[in-house]
Design a protein around this motif. Structure first.
Motif, PDB file in Angstrom:
ATOM      1  N   ASP A 127       0.853  -0.572   0.031  1.00 24.59           N
ATOM      2  CA  ASP A 127      -0.058  -0.040  -0.138  1.00 24.59           C
ATOM      3  C   ASP A 127       0.934   1.438   0.153  1.00 24.59           C
ATOM      4  O   ASP A 127       1.787   1.045   0.451  1.00 24.59           O
ATOM      5  CB  ASP A 127      -0.971   0.124   1.064  1.00 24.59           C
ATOM      6  N   GLN A 129       0.279   5.327  -0.101  1.00 26.57           N
ATOM      7  CA  GLN A 129      -0.122   6.924  -0.397  1.00 26.57           C
ATOM      8  C   GLN A 129      -0.068   7.698  -1.257  1.00 26.57           C
ATOM      9  O   GLN A 129       1.505   8.522  -1.091  1.00 26.57           O
ATOM     10  CB  GLN A 129       0.291   7.093   1.358  1.00 26.57           C
ATOM     11  N   SER A 139      -4.734   6.312  -1.866  1.00 25.30           N
ATOM     12  CA  SER A 139      -3.977   5.092  -1.295  1.00 25.30           C
ATOM     13  C   SER A 139      -4.470   4.392  -2.569  1.00 25.30           C
ATOM     14  O   SER A 139      -5.353   3.870  -3.029  1.00 25.30           O
ATOM     15  CB  SER A 139      -4.352   4.632   0.186  1.00 25.30           C
TER      16      SER A 139
END
Length: 231
Positions: A127, A129, A139
């Motif tokens: 993940d 951002q 995200s």
């Protein structure tokens, strides 16, 4: 150094706040990027004059970022890298790589907008951002794999970083069980007779083995006696 923020800066403050930061951070980033002004009397007066314009510009930029965020949220980008059997990359995936795959997917992202604390050094789903605006973040998922096929498998939830992933599967051979004679013969008497015959054959084989062993011993004994007599 004291500065006036011209936009919201995470962990510093909101637009119009006067804050103190390190000289290097102000000179190398905030001031050149147009995110702040030195907190002098002239600049404070300038800010009050331009405040309405700055707020309007901020609202416009935020609305644009929110539009991009709606399309970008939940997107998955694939990066192909060489890696060992345990998933350790021969190198890494950095912010510039994320920018490249995002642009290839039709999204305009600046390198400074990618929030990545450290380079990615293993395959798998990561993940990441992206700060599209001081008030808008989104995200995305980075699928780092050794091939397109492995990327698809990781997307389905497979973990390809396990050490036993490349181990040869153990093949257990099922032992063949002797058939039940009652199932082979329709007549119970035939089944019973076949069982008795099999047992008799086994007993005979055992007796023959014992007899052969005894004969061998007797022969060896007689041979030894004859040798002694001759001598």
């Amino acid at each position: 150094m004291e500065i006036i923020l011209l936009e919201r800066i995470a962990k510093l403050g909101q637009m119009g706040d006067v804050v103190r930061v390190r000289n290097g951070f102000a000179r190398n980033f905030l001031l050149p990027a147009g995110k702040a002004l030195r907190a002098s009397k002239a600049n404070k007066a300038r800010f009050e004059t331009e405040k309405v314009h700055l707020e309007a510009r901020n609202l416009e930029a935020r609305a644009e970022a929110e539009g991009v965020a709606e399309k970008l949220a939940g997107q998955t980008f694939v990066i192909i890298r060489s890696a060992g059997e345990t998933g350790q990359l021969y190198g890494s995936a950095a912010a510039r790589d994320i920018v490249e795959v995002a642009e290839a997917g039709g999204f305009s992202v600046a390198r400074r907008q990618v929030r990545l604390d450290r380079p990615i050094k293993t395959i798998g789903l990561h993940d990441v951002q992206i700060d599209l605006h001081p008030e808008v973040s989104v995200s995305v998922t980075l699928n780092v794999a050794r091939s397109e096929d492995e990327a698809k498998r990781q997307a389905r939830g497979e973990d390809l970083t396990r050490r036993d992933f490349y181990d040869e599967p153990e093949v257990e051979e099922a032992a063949e069980e002797a058939p039940d004679l009652a199932e082979v013969f329709e007549n119970p008497e035939d089944a019973e007779h076949a069982g008795e015959t099999a047992e008799a054959s086994e007993d005979g084989a055992q007796e023959d083995g014992t007899s052969d062993a005894g004969s061998g011993e007797d022969g060896a004994s007689e041979g030894g006696t004859e040798d002694k007599t001759t001598a």
